[in-house]
Structure formats: C-alpha cells, structure tokens
Design an enzyme around this catalytic site. Sequence first.
Site, PDB file in Angstrom:
ATOM      1  N   CYS A   1       0.402  64.974  -1.815  1.00 44.85           N
ATOM      2  CA  CYS A   1      -0.437  66.143  -1.578  1.00 44.85           C
ATOM      3  C   CYS A   1      -1.848  65.879  -2.088  1.00 44.85           C
ATOM      4  O   CYS A   1      -2.021  65.435  -3.230  1.00 44.85           O
ATOM      5  CB  CYS A   1       0.175  67.359  -2.280  1.00 44.85           C
ATOM      6  SG  CYS A   1      -0.918  68.817  -2.309  1.00 44.85           S
TER       7      CYS A   1
ATOM      8  N   CYS B   1     -48.960  46.347  -9.207  1.00 50.44           N
ATOM      9  CA  CYS B   1     -49.244  46.725 -10.592  1.00 50.44           C
ATOM     10  C   CYS B   1     -49.364  45.460 -11.422  1.00 50.44           C
ATOM     11  O   CYS B   1     -48.425  44.660 -11.481  1.00 50.44           O
ATOM     12  CB  CYS B   1     -48.125  47.617 -11.131  1.00 50.44           C
ATOM     13  SG  CYS B   1     -48.233  47.946 -12.909  1.00 50.44           S
TER      14      CYS B   1
ATOM     15  N   CYS C   1       1.391  50.280   0.743  1.00 51.38           N
ATOM     16  CA  CYS C   1       1.868  51.342  -0.144  1.00 51.38           C
ATOM     17  C   CYS C   1       2.612  52.433   0.650  1.00 51.38           C
ATOM     18  O   CYS C   1       3.763  52.749   0.367  1.00 51.38           O
ATOM     19  CB  CYS C   1       0.698  51.945  -0.909  1.00 51.38           C
ATOM     20  SG  CYS C   1       1.155  53.310  -2.000  1.00 51.38           S
TER      21      CYS C   1
ATOM     22  N   CYS D   1      -5.039  68.282   7.231  1.00 51.17           N
ATOM     23  CA  CYS D   1      -4.259  69.016   6.239  1.00 51.17           C
ATOM     24  C   CYS D   1      -4.203  68.264   4.923  1.00 51.17           C
ATOM     25  O   CYS D   1      -4.825  67.220   4.753  1.00 51.17           O
ATOM     26  CB  CYS D   1      -2.847  69.274   6.770  1.00 51.17           C
ATOM     27  SG  CYS D   1      -1.887  67.749   6.991  1.00 51.17           S
TER      28      CYS D   1
ATOM     29  N   CYS E   1     -51.079   6.155 -30.749  1.00 48.49           N
ATOM     30  CA  CYS E   1     -50.187   5.701 -31.816  1.00 48.49           C
ATOM     31  C   CYS E   1     -50.069   4.182 -31.875  1.00 48.49           C
ATOM     32  O   CYS E   1     -49.738   3.607 -32.923  1.00 48.49           O
ATOM     33  CB  CYS E   1     -48.808   6.308 -31.640  1.00 48.49           C
ATOM     34  SG  CYS E   1     -48.084   5.954 -30.017  1.00 48.49           S
TER      35      CYS E   1
ATOM     36  N   CYS F   1      -1.638  74.581  -1.585  1.00 44.61           N
ATOM     37  CA  CYS F   1      -0.678  74.052  -2.551  1.00 44.61           C
ATOM     38  C   CYS F   1      -0.582  75.030  -3.722  1.00 44.61           C
ATOM     39  O   CYS F   1      -1.513  75.124  -4.531  1.00 44.61           O
ATOM     40  CB  CYS F   1      -1.081  72.666  -3.037  1.00 44.61           C
ATOM     41  SG  CYS F   1       0.078  71.966  -4.246  1.00 44.61           S
TER      42      CYS F   1
ATOM     43  N   HIS G   1     -47.584  51.519  -7.957  1.00 47.67           N
ATOM     44  CA  HIS G   1     -46.644  52.640  -8.042  1.00 47.67           C
ATOM     45  C   HIS G   1     -47.217  53.871  -8.729  1.00 47.67           C
ATOM     46  O   HIS G   1     -46.465  54.712  -9.212  1.00 47.67           O
ATOM     47  CB  HIS G   1     -45.367  52.214  -8.770  1.00 47.67           C
ATOM     48  CG  HIS G   1     -45.626  51.545 -10.095  1.00 47.67           C
ATOM     49  ND1 HIS G   1     -46.081  52.234 -11.199  1.00 47.67           N
ATOM     50  CD2 HIS G   1     -45.511  50.256 -10.480  1.00 47.67           C
ATOM     51  CE1 HIS G   1     -46.208  51.393 -12.205  1.00 47.67           C
ATOM     52  NE2 HIS G   1     -45.880  50.180 -11.797  1.00 47.67           N
TER      53      HIS G   1
ATOM     54  N   CYS H   1     -42.153  -4.687 -24.743  1.00 47.24           N
ATOM     55  CA  CYS H   1     -42.111  -3.276 -24.294  1.00 47.24           C
ATOM     56  C   CYS H   1     -41.008  -2.542 -25.047  1.00 47.24           C
ATOM     57  O   CYS H   1     -39.874  -3.048 -25.176  1.00 47.24           O
ATOM     58  CB  CYS H   1     -41.864  -3.213 -22.790  1.00 47.24           C
ATOM     59  SG  CYS H   1     -41.562  -1.541 -22.159  1.00 47.24           S
TER      60      CYS H   1
ATOM     61  N   CYS I   1      -4.717  57.105  -5.051  1.00 50.43           N
ATOM     62  CA  CYS I   1      -3.319  57.246  -4.655  1.00 50.43           C
ATOM     63  C   CYS I   1      -2.456  57.305  -5.918  1.00 50.43           C
ATOM     64  O   CYS I   1      -2.606  56.454  -6.814  1.00 50.43           O
ATOM     65  CB  CYS I   1      -2.899  56.065  -3.785  1.00 50.43           C
ATOM     66  SG  CYS I   1      -1.123  55.955  -3.483  1.00 50.43           S
TER      67      CYS I   1
END
Length: 567
Positions: A328, A261, A323, A314, A160, A348, A269, A143, A301
């Site tokens: 503003c 489709c 942080c 405001c 073969c 402002c 569609h 084999c 920020c």
Amino acid sequence: MDSEEDDFYSGEAMDDDNDYYNSDDAAADYGVEDDEDDDDGYGFIEEDPDHDDFDNASFRRQQHSYTVLREADIKCQQEDDITKVSTVLSISRVDASILLCHYNWSVSKVHDAWFADEDVVRKSVGFLDKPVVEFSNARELTCGICFDTYSCDKVVSAACGHPFCRACWRGYISATVNDGPGCLMLRCPDPSCCAAVGQDMIDMLASDEDKKKYSRYLLRSYVEDNRKTKWCPAPGCEYAIDFAAGSGNFDVSCLCSYNFCWNCTEEAHRPVDCGTVAKWILKNCAESENMNWILANSKPCPKCKRPIEKNQGCMHMTCSPPCKFEFCWLCLGAWSDHGERTGGFYACNRYETAKQQGDYDETERRREMAKNSLEKYTHYYERWASNQSSRQKALADLHQMQTVHLEKLSDIQCTPESQLKFIIDAWLQIVECRRVLKWTYAYGYYLPEHEHAKRQFFEYLQGEAESGLERLHQCAEKELLQFLNDESQSKEFNDFRTKLAGLTSVTKNYFENLVRALENGLADVDSHAACSKTTNSKYGGGGGASKGKSGRGKGSGKIGGSHDAGR
C-alpha cells in the site's frame, strides 16, 4: 520623495512613460554632431579595431582599476622588473630573474629581503660566493653523471664548479623542463649542491624546444605567481589582467569580450558575492537536489528498499522485478492485508488511524521539508537558467546585428554606421542586464526566509527590473525589425532612435541602482524599519499618520510608494 533614494530607479527620467521613452540626454549621445561614448558608471570595455589606441601596449579604461595585458605587455613589464632589481642590487639580469621567481615577482619583497639580510637571501636562492670545487690545473675532468672523462672545454659547471658534460647537462635540463614550471628554480645536478642554474645556462646547453618551453614557463610565472595578475579564464584567451588592489568592484572585462570576477575567476556575478556564487555553483552540481527529489517524490519499497515514484492511479503498488512486492502506497503495508475493509484501492484506514496517533508525523515532515526545498530550488534555478539562455541568445543577436543588420540598416536609412551605435549599445545593455538579472535569482535563493520585508522589497525590485528589461528588449528586437524590412528611408526612425536611446539609458540607470542596493544587503529596508521603530516609540505608535512628506524614513518611499516612480 524628496531624497535621492526615493528616486531609486532612475531619478526624474522615470517619472512618467513619456520621459521613459524619450530621454533627450540619452539620445544626444547618438546624434549626428555628438558621437561620444557615455562610459560613466558600470559599463563595458569595447574593442575598437579602427582606432589606433587599440594597438597600444596596454588597454586601460579610466573608470576601472585594472589593465588588460597582451603577451608583449607581460614581457615588457617582466623585463622592466628584472632591470629594476638588477640595477638596484648590482647583480646580473639572470640572478635578478632567479630572485624575482623566488619572491613571486614582487620587486618590493626582493628589495626588503635583500637589504634586511643579503647572506640569507643568497643562501636561500642558491647564489654562491665562490665555487665548492675547483680544478685549476686539470686537463681532463670526469662527468659527475655519466662518469666519462672529457677535456675541460667539453665540461660545463654552474657557480659551484661541479663538472658535467654537455650531453648530461642537456638531458638533465630536458627532463626538468618537461616536468613543468619547477625548472625555473633549477639547481646543480649534484644531489648535495644547491647552486642555482639560470637562464644563461639554459640558453647555452638546452635544445631549441626546451628553450622555448623554459621561456614560456618564465613568462607564465610572471602572471601565475604574481598576486596582482591573473590570466583571463575564457577558453583560448591569452590576455592577462593586472588588477589594482583596494577596488571594491572585481568585475573585469577582457579584450576577448569575456566578463569575469577577478577575485574568484568565475563569470562576472554582481550583485552577489563570490561566496554565494561558490555555494550556488556547488548546489547546481551536487547530488543533494537529486536526493531531495527522491525523498519528496518517492517512497522505499518495504521489502527491497528501492525508491518508487507514484505518478497516478490507486494505492496498490507493485515493485519492479525481481522484487515484485505488492504494498500500500500510504501505509507501506503488504497489499494482501488490504481490501474493502481497509478503504479499498484509493484510501487506507490503517494509515489514517496511524497518522492520527502521530506515527507518520516525522516521515511526513521530512517529506514536506524536502518537497518545499525542492520547489524553492527549482523555482530559482529555472529562472536563473532561463536568463542565462536569454543572455546567450542576446549575444548571438548582438553578433548578428554587428556583422549583418547594421550595414543593411545604414543603407536603408541613409545613416552612417557610426550614428547607429545606439543600437549596439542597447544590445550590450541587454546582455549585461540579463547577466545581472540571472544572478539576482541566486541572491534571492539565499535571502533569509525570516526577513520578510527584505524579501518583499527584493521581489518588487526584481519584478520591476524584469519588466523594464523586457521593454528594452522588445524595442531593440521587434520594433527594429520594421526598419530593417523597409525599402526606403523612414521618417519614424529618428523617433525610434530617441525611444531606444532613452530606454537604454533608463534601464542602465535602474540596474546600476539595483546592483548597488543588493550589494548593500538592501540596507534601506533596515533603515526604514529602524526609523519606523523610533517614530512609533516617540509618538506612541500613532505619529506615523501625522507625519508630513519630509518625515518619511529612508526606505518608506521605496517600499510603499515608489511604484509609479519606477515606470
């Protein structure tokens, strides 16, 4: 409006409300004497379990260029193709199967290649004229995998001649089969050999489980490697679609009731093309709209650069921990530099001065563009999703009607269920119209902003489609309830039948014309513009007022004067 296109919506059936609700031709399809199905145009493929033809080998509708295939149909077509190649080329069915796998199950390609150069084809697929090695007088053979010695009757070779024991063959085949569909082009285990190993050796050497897997791969390859066939993409569906090339309409309705489709395998569609669908789906899944929202509704920020949303109050902003920077909202400067002298908490002065000098022009422009883009996308997406939800609800109502209400209505009105088919057809039309209307919003999103005439005409057509569909939906849903709640037969039911059948026919006709118009890119608007330009040139810009009815451009009746005809 003397042309067909002036009657865009439904022809004379929509000239007035009486015709809209009382279409005798449409109602005739659901009468006692005539119960035939009107399948002209763009419709549905419906299953009829009680009809003998439903159990035939294939299910084909005359108006469509595709066939829905069950597993038995696929096997039958596969066997037929193998037989054709085997007969014409005078080779075994096993070799014919290998050849067809190599050429993606195209019989014509196999024939062309074989008769062009048979030797090249044989070499490419691994057909050998004679064995590579021969052991004519040997009693025992070694084999080539485990190198144990066996008697000749326990050793098997491909064309073969390379010897391998049955146990090693079985292990080799099992490993290859478990690796996937590549086992269909199995070659000799010898690394230097290209000899083909066909299904005959699989059946002789493999385990029962591996045989089943191999046969399954062979069946699936007939669909997946064939350019003319595809599996239905619905979950759990095992039907395939054989599609005829050359058809401009790719919409397919499988026996499982899923519509898709064939070209891109997304859900059906029309009226938008596959490219637009791909862009729309990608946009819905992408992060770009999240970034647009952040850009349009937040500012970074000044210290930590995290985006902050201001929803009320405001201009004094405080970033979240750790942080905690105070700044503003307008000028993004430190709040410690602000106070009454800069405008207080709700204005402002620094920002206003800098804005007048143009310092914030680019930033504001970007924010405004992002906001407009987001608003436009949100407008179209919400309506796209709303129609999708409405379609799902209509499908559920359709199922309820078919399984519960139809039988009840038949008993109350003393009418056979076969004569109540007009109700099912109405619900099927509602489902289809919801799908079309849903995709018109994707169409509208990508309609160029500068084409004002097209956009105006499109929005008008879309609005008329929505109002027409709502009339049909209300009739099929709410007006039907009174007959379901009746305790005895109603004299008004025949009038309801006529009204609902008429609405179904008119709505179907309108949506078919809408789909065609959008698929043509609203070309009638361009035709109208070109016609108007020619007329103005010919009459010095004043000829339009003196033209009679017959002198209108193609699109003029539809854009400027078809509102009454659309109802």
